[in-house]
Each structure stands twice: as structure tokens, then as C-alpha cells.
Write an enzyme that holds these catalytic residues in place. Structure first.
Site, PDB file in Angstrom:
ATOM      1  N   GLY A 204       0.824  -1.212   0.000  1.00  0.00           N
ATOM      2  CA  GLY A 204       0.000   0.000   0.000  1.00  0.00           C
ATOM      3  C   GLY A 204       0.847   1.246   0.000  1.00  0.00           C
ATOM      4  O   GLY A 204       2.048   1.190  -0.230  1.00  0.00           O
ATOM      5  N   ASN A 205       0.219   2.373   0.248  1.00  0.00           N
ATOM      6  CA  ASN A 205       0.969   3.628   0.325  1.00  0.00           C
ATOM      7  C   ASN A 205       0.325   4.555   1.349  1.00  0.00           C
ATOM      8  O   ASN A 205      -0.718   4.246   1.911  1.00  0.00           O
ATOM      9  CB  ASN A 205       1.075   4.287  -1.057  1.00  0.00           C
ATOM     10  CG  ASN A 205      -0.280   4.647  -1.617  1.00  0.00           C
ATOM     11  OD1 ASN A 205      -0.961   5.525  -1.093  1.00  0.00           O
ATOM     12  ND2 ASN A 205      -0.702   3.953  -2.670  1.00  0.00           N
ATOM     13  N   ARG A 206       0.943   5.688   1.561  1.00  0.00           N
ATOM     14  CA  ARG A 206       0.553   6.551   2.679  1.00  0.00           C
ATOM     15  C   ARG A 206      -0.547   7.556   2.341  1.00  0.00           C
ATOM     16  O   ARG A 206      -0.850   8.416   3.143  1.00  0.00           O
ATOM     17  CB  ARG A 206       1.774   7.347   3.163  1.00  0.00           C
ATOM     18  CG  ARG A 206       2.812   6.515   3.848  1.00  0.00           C
ATOM     19  CD  ARG A 206       3.932   7.413   4.337  1.00  0.00           C
ATOM     20  NE  ARG A 206       5.045   6.640   4.822  1.00  0.00           N
ATOM     21  CZ  ARG A 206       5.124   6.143   6.050  1.00  0.00           C
ATOM     22  NH1 ARG A 206       4.142   6.332   6.893  1.00  0.00           N
ATOM     23  NH2 ARG A 206       6.185   5.445   6.412  1.00  0.00           N
ATOM     24  N   SER A 207      -1.140   7.456   1.155  1.00  0.00           N
ATOM     25  CA  SER A 207      -2.157   8.451   0.801  1.00  0.00           C
ATOM     26  C   SER A 207      -3.266   8.491   1.850  1.00  0.00           C
ATOM     27  O   SER A 207      -3.766   7.460   2.278  1.00  0.00           O
ATOM     28  CB  SER A 207      -2.778   8.098  -0.544  1.00  0.00           C
ATOM     29  OG  SER A 207      -3.982   8.813  -0.693  1.00  0.00           O
TER      30      SER A 207
END
Ligand code: CTP
Length: 392
Positions: A204-207
Site C-alpha cells: 500500500g501507500n501513505r495516501s
């Protein structure tokens, strides 16, 4: 214009209550019929006679002792829109929890018309988990918000929590009462996609999704038909059509099915996904030597390739200068690219603020100052409307 429209202005107790006298004046000037409710705390900051003189009618102040036996339901049935300005943490908390202990909260609990809240409080109170929880609850219950914005607060403090300006509130009320008639279909993507490795883990990512949701909510506030394809379970405004997705593949499929005039691609889409996702949980004992990655579909490219091509806005959250983003805007053939440097204070994923640079299809840049994500959303929609109007 608000000629003949019935606006109920509820003023609760904060120093920003003085600005509500200007708000009442602007509403009257715009032609609205205005009734006012003042809470007991609001009257510590501003007197009823001020509103009586501006609106031509005495404000309502209590559940009891008024000529009507049921002032809260009478007022709720009378109005076409309610604006609570300033909306204190206390009133926000009451309404989020269904408490109706004074005329404002009881009227809000009875209201069937749209309710717009303009919060005002110190930054600490705004950021408190209880306030943020209450805001989320109210958003998912269909309440609309304007502000707060960053700026000077009571007692010489500066920060997030300042009430929106009266003119902006009047514009928001005008938009609520006169839905967009352009018929434009706007698509917004938001959130960070999650690419599964097994039933437990994902890449995933930090958005934080805040920017995309702010745009969708602001578009809905303007009466625009908006579909939000989001990889998050964050609440969206009541008139936003939400399509929940998890992976880049799902996002591509959801976008494929939409008719679009304007696409605002604020999602942080994974560029790669694991080539396979294990059906069972991968155990430490079995081990995992490597993860093979394959590219995900480029959702933005698929929208740009459409014929006729919608108006496309891309986003680029970078860790470097604007030069790479300018190249990106030209390569991706977007109409606008919204660039921000996530390493800059106030411009990261988890913040309520953003400092962006707009880049057009010729690579021309327009740097905006630090402002709330809601203000960025509002100005971005204005810019898109201006650019589309210029193209006819
Ligand atoms: N985007 C998309 N689908 C993808 C990747 C990105 O729709 N699979 C969109 C994003 O929503 C954003 C824009 O493309 O609006 C730019 O995303 P970004 O990650 O900055 O660009 P990339 O093409 O991934 O470039 P790079 O990884 O080289 O920075």
C-alpha cells in the site's frame, strides 16, 4: 442570488459570532428571508438586537417561552437551508450524538433541509479526536461543511480553526440552493490502493485520501453530479455516488464503467502489484524469498485515451522539484497537473493543508500558497470551470 429563499442562521457561542452579523447582512442583501437563532453562549458575544435590526425580526433564543409551542419544528419546517455559523465544538458534538438540549440542536435534529456547518474553534479543539470523530459522523449523516480555514484565532493565536468568511458562506448557500445545471459528470479518484499478497498483507501507500474526498465533497456542494471511486472507507457527502474499490485493477474497472466529462485523478494508485496473491496466509515458517511484481493498469492513461477525451486533471505527489512534474504533465497529456512536494511542511499525506503548483498542458506553472485542502478543492474546481468555459 437568494431572492425569496428562506435561510435559517443558527449562531453558536464563539468570538466568530460577530462575523455572523455580517453574514446575516450579506444574506439579506442577496434577497434571502433570514431567521436567526442565538444560543445562550452566542449572546455572550453578540446581542439579539443586532440581528433584529439586520433581518427585521427578533432572533429566536429558547425552546420555551416563545409564542410557538414548538419553535424548533416550526423553524425546521420553514427553512430551505440551515447555516450554523460559527459552529462550536459543543454544538457539533451535540448534533453528532443526537442531543437536542437547546433551540439550535433541537432545530437541527428536526431539519429535513440541507444543513451547512461553518466550524470555528481553537486548533487544539478542532484536532481533538472527539471533534474529528463527530465531523466524520455528521458527514456520513449528510451534513455539509465549509471550513474551517487556517488564520488568526481568538486571543492572538494562529492556526487551523478560523471560520470561513461571510461571502464564501453566502456563495456556498447559493450553490446548495441552485444546483449545477450544466449536467457535467465529474469523476474523482481518491485513496491509496492496496495490492494483496495474501488475505492479511498488502502493498500500500501513505495516501490519506483527504484531497480526493475534499474535491468530491466540494463538487457535490456545488450541485455537480459526482462519482467518487475511492480506495478508502472515509465518508463522503450525501449526494456523492461512491464506488468503493481496493486494488488498482478494481479502480480501473470502476472508472471504465463511468461516463465522464471531467476526471480528477487524485488517487495514489499502486504502480505494481504482486504477480500472485496467496489464498492462505503466508507463514513465517514457509518463508518468502521474493515477491514478483507486475505493472498495474494506468487508470489515468485509459481516461486520457478516450475519444472524446474528458477534461483530465492528474496529481503528482513528488519528493523533488517541480521540473519532474512539468515533464509528467506533458508526457501524460493531462489538461492540468496538481503537483505538491510531500516533504514540505504542511503538504504531506496526513495534513489538512496543501501547497500545490498547477501545471497546464503547455507546462506553464501557477504556484498557490499553503491553504486547507478544502480551499484547494474549491479553487481547483473554479479553475477547471474557467478553463472549460474558455474552450467553449
Ligand atoms: N495514476 C493512475 N494509475 C496508475 C498510476 C497513476 O491513474 N496506475 C494517476 C494518479 O492518480 C495521478 C497520476 O496518475 O493522477 C500521476 O501519478 P504518479 O504516481 O505521480 O505517476 P506515475 O505515472 O506513477 O509516475 P512515477 O511513478 O514515475 O512518479
Amino acid at each position: 442570488m437568494l431572492q425569496g429563499r428562506r435561510v435559517l442562521l443558527a449562531v453558536t457561542g464563539g468570538v466568530a459570532a460577530y462575523k455572523s452579523a455580517f453574514l446575516a447582512r450579506r444574506l439579506v442583501e442577496a434577497g434571502a428571508e433570514v431567521k436567526v437563532i442565538l444560543t445562550e453562549s452566542a449572546r455572550e458575544f453578540i446581542g439579539p438586537q443586532t440581528f433584529a435590526a439586520i433581518t427585521g425580526a427578533q432572533p429566536h433564543m429558547s425552546l420555551f417561552g416563545e409564542p410557538s409551542v414548538s419553535p424548533h419544528t416550526d423553524l425546521a419546517r420553514w427553512c430551505e437551508v440551515v447555516i450554523v455559523a460559527p459552529a462550536t465544538a459543543s454544538t457539533i458534538g451535540k448534533v453528532a450524538n443526537g442531543i437536542s438540549s437547546d433551540l439550535v440542536s433541537a432545530t437541527l435534529l428536526s431539519a429535513g433541509s440541507p444543513v451547512l456547518l461553518a466550524p470555528a474553534m481553537h486548533t487544539e479543539m478542532w484536532e481533538h479526536p472527539a471533534t474529528q470523530r463527530n465531523i466524520k459522523t455528521l458527514e456520513s449523516d449528510g451534513y455539509l461543511f465549509i471550513g474551517p480555514v487556517a488564520g488568526a484565532l481568538a486571543g492572538g493565536d494562529v492556526g487551523m480553526g478560523r471560520v470561513s468568511e461571510p461571502d464564501e458562506i453566502v456563495e456556498a448557500i447559493e450553490r446548495i440552493l441552485s444546483p449545477d445545471e450544466s449536467g457535467l459528470r465529474v469523476l474523482v479518484t481518491a485513496g491509496g490502493t492496496r495490492e494483496p499478497l495474501d488475505p492479511v498483507r498488502y502493498l500500500g501507500n501513505r495516501s490519506s485520501v483527504k484531497m480526493g474526498h475534499a474535491i468530491a465533497n466540494e463538487a457535490a456542494l456545488r450541485g455537480i453530479r459526482v462519482t467518487l471511486v475511492t480506495a478508502s472507507n472515509m465518508a463522503a457527502g450525501p449526494t456523492v455516488t461512491v464506488v468503493a474499490v481496493e486494488t488498482a485493477d478494481e479502480m480501473a474497472e470502476a472508472v471504465f464503467g463511468e461516463d465522464i466529462d471531467v476526471a480528477i485523478m487524485a488517487a495514489a494508485v499502486a504502480d505494481f502489484q504482486p504477480s500472485k496473491s496467496s489464498e492462505g496466509k503466508i507463514s513465517r515458517t514457509d518463508g518468502l524469498d521474493s515477491i514478483e511484481l507486475i505493472p498495474t493498469p494506468d487508470v489515468l492513461a485509459s481516461v486520457v485515451a478516450r475519444d472524446p477525451k474528458p477534461f483530465v486533471v492528474g496529481f503528482a505527489a513528488e519528493t523533488g522539484g517541480v521540473e519532474r512534474a512539468i515533464e509528467k504533465a506533458l508526457e501524460k497529456k493531462v489538461d492540468l497537473l496538481v503537483y505538491n512536494d510531500i516533504t514540505e511542511p504542511g503538504s504531506g499525506f496526513e495534513t489538512d493543508t496543501n501547497r500545490v503548483v498547477l501545471i497546464d498542458s503547455k507546462g506553464t506553472t501557477d504556484a498557490w500558497p499553503l491553504m486547507s485542502k478544502q480551499e484547494v478543492a474549491s479553487l481547483l474546481l473554479d479553475r477547471i470551470a474557467t478553463m472549460m468555459a474558455a474552450r467553449g
